[in-house]
Design a protein around this motif. Structure first.
Motif, short mmCIF file in Angstrom:
data_model
loop_
_atom_site.label_atom_id
_atom_site.label_comp_id
_atom_site.label_asym_id
_atom_site.label_seq_id
_atom_site.Cartn_x
_atom_site.Cartn_y
_atom_site.Cartn_z
N ASP A 180 43.28 42.11 6.03
CA ASP A 180 44.61 41.90 7.64
C ASP A 180 45.26 40.91 7.50
O ASP A 180 45.86 41.05 8.37
CB ASP A 180 43.23 40.86 7.81
CG ASP A 180 41.05 41.74 8.14
OD1 ASP A 180 41.25 42.38 8.32
OD2 ASP A 180 40.24 41.29 8.00
N ARG A 231 31.55 40.03 8.97
CA ARG A 231 32.20 41.85 9.33
C ARG A 231 31.39 42.29 10.47
O ARG A 231 32.43 43.44 11.33
CB ARG A 231 32.24 42.76 8.23
CG ARG A 231 33.23 41.52 7.35
CD ARG A 231 34.59 42.28 7.87
NE ARG A 231 36.19 41.72 7.96
CZ ARG A 231 36.95 41.55 7.28
NH1 ARG A 231 37.40 42.13 8.83
NH2 ARG A 231 38.17 40.42 7.37
N LYS A 249 33.00 42.85 14.60
CA LYS A 249 34.25 43.20 13.88
C LYS A 249 35.09 44.76 14.35
O LYS A 249 33.79 45.92 13.73
CB LYS A 249 34.84 42.90 12.93
CG LYS A 249 35.27 41.11 12.02
CD LYS A 249 36.60 40.98 11.94
CE LYS A 249 36.17 39.34 11.53
NZ LYS A 249 36.53 38.16 12.55
#
Length: 371
Positions: A120, A143, A146
């Motif tokens: 990221d 996660r 997201k």
């Protein structure tokens, strides 16, 4: 633990194939959700796919990568989380659209968590496919909400309790192959049928090989089966706590130096490809090694019929890609590790009682990367 049947690891090896059948249904039930996330990414001509994990989780990627590259026509690379964390700018040197596929049994290893964060940080367009066996693991929890991430959980029970990764390896491998287009979910049922045959019909034969206590065990294969050889070698090394050593290589690469390892104490396993071109090279090394060591010391394993003495061919897999057949082959290596560990009077579930090597890696310090 001389009685291997008391080991949870032994049970986990035997109980893998029912989980694959559950996985096949899970993947079919969630196909639309998975496709909604993955199809737009795979349509990107410049997409880079990075398969990552550490140890066995990295070898999932090594086994899957050739099949996924062939199926998608995209750039597919295996970059271990340990490499990403220690060299993030080199690992993500090209800022192109990237799908990071993370394989993680527990999702709690520091490298797994750091690798996704570094992706990221280093890339302007990055997406994450997380394949994990632990819904409560830090990677899955961190996660799941997201927008740029898809978390796919493996079937219940795949988060192995033993030290060695067994069903976690095979479930993450098979799910990755289906999700990224290397084969249909229904293939998993055929692979499970072949694995059931290995568990029910070949255990005693594998145990007989292990009872010889070979000091050196060699695993060879090509393409996807080269990645499998890496995992097979690790299983033997882990479960014997390094008392007996293992080696892996590609079928062709073995001649270029590594062949020096063979001696009268060596047992070789050659995973023979079903691809008619590639299998010629696998069979060449089988014949060469048998000239050196004798037929009994070189076992050929295949999903497609072989006209060879001392060859095991799995039923119903003649037209199945090597990366799927790998899930069946690895059961032989897992049993080989379990039986040899028990014969050496190791604790099969914890070969390192002093904690020298741990189930979830410890002692790793993650350093901040400056922008």
């Amino acid at each position: 633990m001389g009685n291997y049947q008391e080991a949870v690891t032994y049970t986990e090896v035997c109980d893998q194939y029912p989980k694959w059948r559950v996985l096949a249904q899970d993947l079919k039930d969630n196909a639309k959700k998975h496709e909604a996330f993955l199809a737009p990414l795979l349509a990107k001509k410049d997409l880079r796919i990075v398969l990552t994990g550490a140890g066995t989780s990295a070898f999932v990627g090594e086994t899957a990568a050739p099949a996924i590259a062939r199926a998608t026509g995209r750039r597919v690379e295996v970059v271990a989380t340990t490499t990403i964390v220690s060299n993030p700018r080199e690992s993500f040197a090209q800022d192109v659209p990237t799908l990071v596929v993370s394989f993680a049994r527990s999702g709690n290893s520091p490298e797994s968590l750091a690798a996704t964060k570094l992706a990221d940080q280093c890339l302007s367009e990055v997406y994450h496919l997380v394949l994990t066996c632990a819904p409560e693991g830090e990677l899955a929890v961190g996660r799941k909400d997201k927008d740029n991430s898809l978390v796919v959980l493996m079937p219940e029970g795949s988060n192995d309790k033993g030290f060695a990764m067994t069903s976690s390896f095979t479930c993450m491998l098979l799910s990755c192959l289906v999700l990224l287009g290397a084969g249909e979910a229904d293939l998993l049922n055929r692979v499970a049928d072949a694995a059931e045959y290995v568990v029910n019909e070949k255990q005693e034969d594998i145990k007989a090989l292990a009872d010889k206590l070979p000091k050196r065990v060699v695993y060879l294969g090509s393409g996807s089966l080269h990645g499998l050889a890496h995992e097979a070698g690790l299983k033997f090394l882990e479960l014997t706590a390094g008392d007996h050593v293992s080696f892996y290589e590609s079928s062709m690469g073995f001649r270029h130096g590594p062949k020096a390892v063979i001696d009268e104490t060596t047992q070789c396993f050659v995973f023979v490809s079903s691809d008619p071109y590639t299998r010629q090279y696998d069979l060449d090394i089988v014949n060469e090694l048998r000239g050196n060591l004798g037929t009994d010391a070189v076992l050929a394993l295949a999903g497609k019929e072989l006209d060879l003495e001392n060859a095991w061919v799995w039923p119903g897999l003649a037209d199945v890609p090597d990366a799927f057949v790998a899930a069946v082959h690895v059961i032989v290596a897992q049993f080989m590790g379990v039986f040899t560990s028990a014969a050496l009077d190791k604790n099969v579930d914890n070969p390192f009682p002093a904690g020298d090597v741990n189930r979830v890696v410890q002692g790793v310090i993650i350093h901040e990367l400056e922008d």
